[in-house]
Write a protein that holds these residues in place. Structure first.
Motif, PDB file in Angstrom:
ATOM      1  N   LEU A 150       0.748  -1.179  -0.060  1.00  0.00           N
ATOM      2  CA  LEU A 150       0.147   0.041  -0.072  1.00  0.00           C
ATOM      3  C   LEU A 150       0.905   1.237   0.013  1.00  0.00           C
ATOM      4  N   GLN A 151       0.973   1.933  -1.251  1.00  0.00           N
ATOM      5  CA  GLN A 151       1.806   3.267  -1.347  1.00  0.00           C
ATOM      6  C   GLN A 151       0.816   4.252  -0.713  1.00  0.00           C
ATOM      7  N   MET A 152       1.337   4.859   0.240  1.00  0.00           N
ATOM      8  CA  MET A 152       0.408   5.928   0.624  1.00  0.00           C
ATOM      9  C   MET A 152       1.227   7.620   0.589  1.00  0.00           C
ATOM     10  N   ASN A 153       0.616   8.107  -0.253  1.00  0.00           N
ATOM     11  CA  ASN A 153       1.154   9.492  -0.453  1.00  0.00           C
ATOM     12  C   ASN A 153       0.140  10.742  -0.025  1.00  0.00           C
ATOM     13  N   SER A 154       0.818  11.850   0.077  1.00  0.00           N
ATOM     14  CA  SER A 154      -0.028  13.100   0.490  1.00  0.00           C
ATOM     15  C   SER A 154      -0.762  12.742   1.921  1.00  0.00           C
TER      16      SER A 154
END
Length: 124
Positions: free
Chosen positions: A80-84
């Motif tokens: 799970l890539q989590m940005n911002s």
């Protein structure tokens, strides 16, 4: 299937984290996978899901455009890539697996196996 989530930590608002979930068992590639999260005093909520083939994904409205779920069946892993990131993303994040069947992948009741969770804290 046994699941082990990792990659959580403390990050500032606007930052990024990548969660990983390692799965045991040779049948990992036949399971749909999901990520859920639970903030203190709240229910465990759906975040994202990915079909066993990797072709189809689903996201909660609150994370669309910021989070990306992916999987590597050769490595028995889902990510799970989590940005911002925002302070409201602070929670314990859980990965989960479900045998493919007709059902609603956004419902935690649909999942058969759960990992132990990893803490994500986003500071303001």
């Amino acid at each position: 299937v046994q699941l082990q989530a990792s990659g959580g930590g403390l990050v500032q608002t606007g930052g990024s984290l990548r969660l990983s979930c390692a799965a045991s068992g040779r049948t990992f590639s036949s399971y749909d996978m999901g990520w859920f999260r639970q903030a203190p005093g709240k229910e465990r909520d759906f975040v994202a899901a990915i079909h066993w083939s990797g072709i189809t994904t689903n996201y909660a409205d609150s994370v669309k455009g910021r989070f990306t779920i992916s999987r590597d069946n050769a490595k028995n892993a889902v990510y799970l890539q989590m940005n911002s990131l925002k302070p409201e993303d602070t929670a314990v994040y859980y990965c989960a697996a479900r045998r493919p069947r007709v059902g609603v992948v956004t419902s935690r009741a649909e999942y058969d196996y759960w990992g132990q969770g990893t803490q994500v804290t986003v500071s303001s």
